[in-house]
Motif scaffolding. Structure first.
Motif, short mmCIF file in Angstrom:
data_model
loop_
_atom_site.label_atom_id
_atom_site.label_comp_id
_atom_site.label_asym_id
_atom_site.label_seq_id
_atom_site.Cartn_x
_atom_site.Cartn_y
_atom_site.Cartn_z
N ASN A 84 -16.80 -12.45 -10.98
CA ASN A 84 -15.94 -13.12 -11.92
C ASN A 84 -16.18 -12.22 -13.50
OD1 ASN A 84 -15.06 -15.04 -10.48
ND2 ASN A 84 -16.90 -16.17 -10.80
N HIS A 85 -17.10 -11.37 -13.48
CA HIS A 85 -17.36 -10.64 -14.72
C HIS A 85 -17.46 -9.18 -14.56
CE1 HIS A 85 -17.78 -14.22 -17.11
NE2 HIS A 85 -18.62 -14.69 -16.07
N PRO A 86 -16.27 -8.54 -14.03
CA PRO A 86 -16.55 -7.05 -13.38
C PRO A 86 -16.97 -6.09 -14.45
CG PRO A 86 -14.26 -7.68 -13.71
CD PRO A 86 -14.91 -8.90 -13.99
N ASP A 87 -16.73 -6.84 -15.84
CA ASP A 87 -17.27 -5.70 -16.84
C ASP A 87 -18.63 -5.78 -17.52
OD1 ASP A 87 -14.96 -4.06 -17.02
OD2 ASP A 87 -13.71 -5.59 -18.20
N GLY A 88 -19.31 -7.00 -16.62
CA GLY A 88 -20.69 -7.35 -17.25
C GLY A 88 -21.65 -6.47 -16.57
N PRO A 89 -22.82 -6.84 -16.40
CA PRO A 89 -23.97 -6.03 -16.11
C PRO A 89 -23.92 -5.90 -14.30
CG PRO A 89 -24.96 -8.25 -16.60
CD PRO A 89 -23.36 -8.13 -17.25
N VAL A 90 -24.49 -4.69 -14.03
CA VAL A 90 -24.55 -4.39 -12.80
C VAL A 90 -26.15 -4.31 -12.34
CG1 VAL A 90 -24.05 -2.86 -10.95
CG2 VAL A 90 -22.47 -3.38 -12.63
N LEU A 91 -26.36 -4.88 -11.36
CA LEU A 91 -28.15 -4.65 -10.77
C LEU A 91 -27.98 -3.63 -9.74
CD1 LEU A 91 -30.67 -5.82 -10.65
CD2 LEU A 91 -29.94 -7.17 -8.66
N ALA A 92 -28.44 -2.43 -10.24
CA ALA A 92 -28.58 -1.20 -9.54
C ALA A 92 -29.96 -1.12 -8.72
CB ALA A 92 -28.28 -0.01 -10.19
N MET A 93 -29.90 -0.69 -7.32
CA MET A 93 -31.05 -0.55 -6.61
C MET A 93 -30.88 0.77 -5.51
SD MET A 93 -30.64 -4.03 -4.54
CE MET A 93 -29.64 -4.78 -5.76
N ASP A 94 -31.98 1.18 -5.13
CA ASP A 94 -31.84 2.47 -4.08
C ASP A 94 -31.64 1.41 -2.65
OD1 ASP A 94 -34.44 1.51 -3.26
OD2 ASP A 94 -35.62 2.97 -4.46
N ALA A 95 -31.52 2.42 -1.66
CA ALA A 95 -31.29 1.84 -0.34
C ALA A 95 -32.42 1.13 -0.04
CB ALA A 95 -31.23 3.03 0.47
N THR A 96 -33.71 1.50 -0.19
CA THR A 96 -34.93 0.49 0.16
C THR A 96 -34.88 -0.79 -0.40
OG1 THR A 96 -36.15 2.60 0.41
CG2 THR A 96 -37.23 0.46 0.32
N GLN A 97 -34.54 -0.84 -1.68
CA GLN A 97 -34.37 -2.17 -2.45
C GLN A 97 -33.21 -2.94 -1.93
OE1 GLN A 97 -34.12 -0.33 -6.28
NE2 GLN A 97 -36.11 -0.86 -6.87
N TRP A 98 -32.11 -2.44 -1.59
CA TRP A 98 -31.00 -3.16 -1.02
C TRP A 98 -31.20 -3.67 0.18
CZ3 TRP A 98 -26.82 -5.65 -1.98
CH2 TRP A 98 -25.65 -5.75 -1.39
N ALA A 99 -31.99 -2.96 1.06
CA ALA A 99 -32.17 -3.44 2.32
C ALA A 99 -33.46 -4.77 2.22
CB ALA A 99 -33.02 -2.35 3.27
N ALA A 100 -34.38 -4.33 1.10
CA ALA A 100 -35.33 -5.50 1.10
C ALA A 100 -34.33 -6.85 0.54
CB ALA A 100 -36.29 -5.26 0.04
N PHE A 101 -33.54 -6.64 -0.29
CA PHE A 101 -32.96 -7.82 -0.78
C PHE A 101 -32.00 -8.65 0.39
CE2 PHE A 101 -28.53 -9.34 -2.51
CZ PHE A 101 -29.04 -10.25 -3.34
N GLN A 102 -31.24 -7.52 1.07
CA GLN A 102 -30.43 -8.21 2.24
C GLN A 102 -31.42 -8.96 3.25
OE1 GLN A 102 -28.68 -4.37 3.38
NE2 GLN A 102 -26.55 -5.60 3.06
#
Length: 64
Positions: free
Chosen positions: A36-54
């Motif tokens: 809903n806010h594509p110009d807003g902030p982006v949470l960036a993470m590496d592959a290990t963090q992304w896997a842990a989040f999922q």
């Protein structure tokens, strides 16, 4: 870092637009944002963090 055309909306996003999330896999990093806010902030993470989040989301251990 994240290309404009690389964003994918979650299939769990609500049709009324209240709870929409998108991710973008740029190879070295994954971005997560509110669609809903594509110009807003982006949470960036590496592959290990992304896997842990999922894993946390799928196991429902993320605080709601």
């Amino acid at each position: 870092m994240f290309s404009a055309e690389g964003w994918t909306k979650s299939f769990r996003s609500q049709p009324n637009g209240n709870q929409c999330v998108e991710w973008n896999d740029a190879g070295s990093a994954v971005g997560l944002r509110d669609s809903n806010h594509p110009d807003g902030p982006v949470l960036a993470m590496d592959a290990t963090q992304w896997a842990a989040f999922q894993d946390a989301v799928l196991s429902r251990t993320v605080n709601q």
